[in-house]
Design a protein around this motif. Structure first.
Motif, PDB file in Angstrom:
ATOM      1  N   SER A 285      -2.494  61.141-104.563  1.00 23.91           N
ATOM      2  CA  SER A 285      -1.889  60.964-103.242  1.00 23.91           C
ATOM      3  C   SER A 285      -0.469  61.496-103.212  1.00 23.91           C
ATOM      4  O   SER A 285       0.163  61.698-104.254  1.00 23.91           O
ATOM      5  CB  SER A 285      -1.884  59.479-102.866  1.00 23.91           C
ATOM      6  OG  SER A 285      -0.975  58.773-103.702  1.00 23.91           O
ATOM      7  N   LYS A 286       0.051  61.682-101.998  1.00 25.24           N
ATOM      8  CA  LYS A 286       1.445  62.104-101.848  1.00 25.24           C
ATOM      9  C   LYS A 286       2.382  61.058-102.431  1.00 25.24           C
ATOM     10  O   LYS A 286       3.413  61.386-103.035  1.00 25.24           O
ATOM     11  CB  LYS A 286       1.786  62.353-100.389  1.00 25.24           C
ATOM     12  CG  LYS A 286       3.249  62.780-100.173  1.00 25.24           C
ATOM     13  CD  LYS A 286       3.586  62.968 -98.712  1.00 25.24           C
ATOM     14  CE  LYS A 286       5.030  63.428 -98.538  1.00 25.24           C
ATOM     15  NZ  LYS A 286       6.003  62.408 -99.000  1.00 25.24           N
ATOM     16  N   ASP A 290       5.194  61.927-105.105  1.00 29.08           N
ATOM     17  CA  ASP A 290       6.609  61.591-104.896  1.00 29.08           C
ATOM     18  C   ASP A 290       7.132  60.712-106.020  1.00 29.08           C
ATOM     19  O   ASP A 290       8.267  60.879-106.491  1.00 29.08           O
ATOM     20  CB  ASP A 290       6.789  60.868-103.559  1.00 29.08           C
ATOM     21  CG  ASP A 290       6.780  61.820-102.369  1.00 29.08           C
ATOM     22  OD1 ASP A 290       7.174  62.985-102.544  1.00 29.08           O
ATOM     23  OD2 ASP A 290       6.373  61.399-101.273  1.00 29.08           O
ATOM     24  N   SER A 319      -2.137  67.163-101.195  1.00 29.43           N
ATOM     25  CA  SER A 319      -1.238  66.003-101.211  1.00 29.43           C
ATOM     26  C   SER A 319       0.162  66.388-101.658  1.00 29.43           C
ATOM     27  O   SER A 319       1.146  65.783-101.238  1.00 29.43           O
ATOM     28  CB  SER A 319      -1.791  64.921-102.152  1.00 29.43           C
ATOM     29  OG  SER A 319      -3.045  64.453-101.714  1.00 29.43           O
ATOM     30  N   ALA A 320       0.242  67.406-102.525  1.00 30.82           N
ATOM     31  CA  ALA A 320       1.529  67.775-103.115  1.00 30.82           C
ATOM     32  C   ALA A 320       2.393  68.614-102.187  1.00 30.82           C
ATOM     33  O   ALA A 320       3.624  68.577-102.279  1.00 30.82           O
ATOM     34  CB  ALA A 320       1.301  68.530-104.422  1.00 30.82           C
ATOM     35  N   ALA A 323       5.492  67.300-100.595  1.00 30.64           N
ATOM     36  CA  ALA A 323       6.497  66.813-101.544  1.00 30.64           C
ATOM     37  C   ALA A 323       7.229  67.949-102.249  1.00 30.64           C
ATOM     38  O   ALA A 323       8.111  67.698-103.070  1.00 30.64           O
ATOM     39  CB  ALA A 323       5.833  65.911-102.590  1.00 30.64           C
ATOM     40  N   LYS A 396       3.065  71.820 -93.762  1.00 25.78           N
ATOM     41  CA  LYS A 396       3.363  70.526 -94.387  1.00 25.78           C
ATOM     42  C   LYS A 396       4.563  70.597 -95.330  1.00 25.78           C
ATOM     43  O   LYS A 396       5.161  69.572 -95.661  1.00 25.78           O
ATOM     44  CB  LYS A 396       2.155  70.040 -95.201  1.00 25.78           C
ATOM     45  CG  LYS A 396       0.873  69.840 -94.429  1.00 25.78           C
ATOM     46  CD  LYS A 396      -0.242  69.443 -95.389  1.00 25.78           C
ATOM     47  CE  LYS A 396      -1.583  69.287 -94.689  1.00 25.78           C
ATOM     48  NZ  LYS A 396      -2.664  68.956 -95.666  1.00 25.78           N
TER      49      LYS A 396
END
Length: 576
Positions: A285-286, A290, A319-320, A323, A396
């Motif tokens: 997940s993000k 993070d 997801s990355a 970030a 994103k």
């Protein structure tokens, strides 16, 4: 636990904590004049450049430039979020953290959470004990077959859940076990142990607390792996297996390897590769990305080379992307078919495995290879499909140089002029930067000195009030910041610079104020008031002289308005 932490409690906490005692409990300090020094815990250095001031209740490193108060130190040193740092700091001085929740359940909620942590720690110890019991022999045989040493098993707290349906019920509090997700409650009200006959992997958070478990079967039963459910202390999308153990060995790893399973982490640790963590049975997940970027600037996603592994790699990439700020890097490492990290390191050795990590595909290359796929980019249709697939993903990415270059690469691949690189706000000059670096400002050093004195010693505001050293109607570099700091001090009435620094957390001026809080002033102790008064008087004199020159020039060139003529008369009178 719900509810915000009252601001007054945070201010009182910063008064109660002695930053010298706090930091000395983590990094041994030595007295040096009126301050204390040590080698900086946030970068490698041979000679001490990390200074802690008891008077100002702040720290500053003259090597890497970090500054802050007690909360900032706990956040950076222990890799915690703000709330966690406040809770740790409160525990350090022996007080409880209140909450603005509007009802009286806060204490009960906290007790419930404390019971969950307590019972999970007890259960982990119980499972570890069972591993060396009669029933645990099969689990031990499995670990021996995988080449896991007793030392690694101890470091990760491996254990065994007995095969009975009530191995925990007779030993621990039923309600606490239920709240911790260790029991399954049937519709008829009957309960039984969630984990039975499994090799157990305790999952610890970055504060070393057991928050959940993963369990692996030792036969052909299904599911092969079982995780704790979501509880008040455990969320699978926010935790990572092995992160706590990694940080115990190396608090600031340069690189973190993200693998698929518990045993991948264990097997790599057995070979001395101790920088691996694993997601907990869900897509990366993000929040997890993070979290990892708080400890390392480079992440390497290591997945099996089969279809499932490729899908996991793409989900991790998605997801990355949000970030990926400048200075962060992600690589994708897909293993050869039929291999997992354990088998590959056995086949190629540690050096061969490390070489694969070093040669892993950077995310930018992997991304465009994945989205381009089998598209024929020599055709308009292929390029338009690439545009349609890539554009939503690239949107994103946070503003910065990496985002710019990804957009430009998309434009090159599609041979399209329709790709407009979004404005890179990271390259735009922030307002008032001259206050920090002094570039392209008329007299920034004087403004910086006034601000630094005021930020480090907020009580100096009374000097300006007492001497009526008003700067109203005048213009000078850094005016907005100085006015804001004076207003903040009048509003907050901070007892020291540490509390004022906290008042700016999350604000647009936070970086500027933090930098000035760490500025070396070389003012003798007790001489701050005279220094501030003189600097402020000089600043006022210069600003008035510049205003006077400006009005005189305009009078000869264009003439003055009524208001400007009045201002000119006032300035001329005061200059006599």
């Amino acid at each position: 636990m719900s509810g915000r932490i009252p601001k007054q409690f945070i201010d009182d906490l910063l008064v109660r904590v002695d930053i010298v005692d706090l930091i000395d409990s983590h990094v041994p300090l030595k007295k040096n004049g009126s301050n204390y020094v040590a080698r900086c815990p946030f970068h490698n250095e041979k000679t001490p450049s990390f200074s802690v001031s008891r008077n100002r209740q702040m720290y500053h490193c003259f090597g890497c430039g970090v500054s802050g108060n007690a909360i900032s130190f706990v956040m950076e040193y222990s890799h915690l979020g703000f709330v966690e740092a406040v809770e740790d700091l409160a525990a350090f001085v022996g007080v409880e953290v209140p909450r603005e929740d509007g009802h009286d359940s806060g204490g009960a909620d906290k007790q419930s959470v404390s019971r969950i942590y307590s019972v999970l720690e007890q259960v982990a110890a119980f499972y570890a004990e069972q591993l060396f019991g009669v029933e645990g022999e099969k689990a031990l045989d499995y670990l021996r077959a995988r080449g896991v040493s007793g030392e690694v098993a101890r470091d990760f707290g491996l254990g065994f859940a007995p095969r009975g349906w009530d191995g925990l019920l007779g030993r621990f509090d039923r309600q606490a076990l239920t709240d911790a997700g260790m029991l399954v409650v049937r519709d008829d009200g009957k309960v039984y142990d969630r984990f039975r006959g499994r090799l157990m992997f305790p999952i610890r958070d970055k504060r070393k607390r057991v928050v959940g478990f993963g369990g692996r079967v030792l036969d052909d039963g299904l599911p092969k792996y079982l995780n704790s459910p979501e509880t008040p202390v455990f969320s699978k999308s926010k935790e990572l297996y092995g992160l706590n153990e990694l940080l115990q060995k190396n608090s600031r790893p340069g690189r973190i390897l993200v693998v698929e399973g518990y045993m991948d982490v264990i097997a790599l640790a057995q070979y001395g590769i101790g920088n691996a963590v694993a997601a907990l049975g869900t897509a990366t997940s993000k929040a997890q990305v993070d979290l990892l970027f708080r400890f390392a600037a480079e992440l390497v996603f290591c997945f099996d080379g089969d279809n499932a592994g490729r899908q996991a790699a793409w989900k991790a990439t998605e997801s990355a992307l949000p970030a990926l700020k400048d200075g962060r890097q992600i690589k994708i490492m897909l293993l050869p078919q039929g291999h997992d990290p354990d088998s590959l390191v056995r086949a190629e050795g540690v050096s061969g495995f490390q070489a694969r990590i070093n040669d892993a595909t950077v995310l930018s290359d992997y991304f465009f290879e994945a989205v381009a796929g089998q598209l024929d980019l020599s055709t308009i249709e292929g390029r338009s499909q690439l545009m349609a697939a890539a554009k939503p993903q690239l949107e994103k990415i946070p503003s910065g140089f990496f985002r710019d270059m990804m957009w430009r690469r998309l434009g090159e691949m599609t041979a399209s002029r329709l790709v407009d690189v979004p404005e890179n706000t990271a390259t735009l000059r922030p307002r008032n930067m001259g206050i920090v670096n002094g570039s392209n400002q008329k007299r920034p050093s004087l403004v910086r000195r006034v601000l630094a004195l005021l930020i480090q010693h907020p009580n100096l505001r009374h000097v300006a009030v007492r001497q009526d050293l008003s700067l109203d109607g005048l213009q000078y570099a850094g005016q907005e910041v100085l006015e804001d700091v004076l207003h903040k001090i009048a509003l907050e009435k901070p007892e020291n610079g540490a509390i004022l620094l906290e008042a700016y957390r999350g604000s647009s001026y936070e970086k500027t104020v933090t930098a000035l809080a760490g500025m070396e002033l070389n003012v003798p102790e007790g001489g701050e008031e005279a220094e501030f008064s003189g600097a402020l008087t000089q600043l006022r004199r210069r600003a008035r002289q510049e205003k006077l020159s400006e009005l005189l020039a305009k009078e000869g060139r264009d003439g003055l308005t009524i208001e400007e003529k009045q201002a000119l008369r006032t300035l001329l009178k005061e200059s006599l």
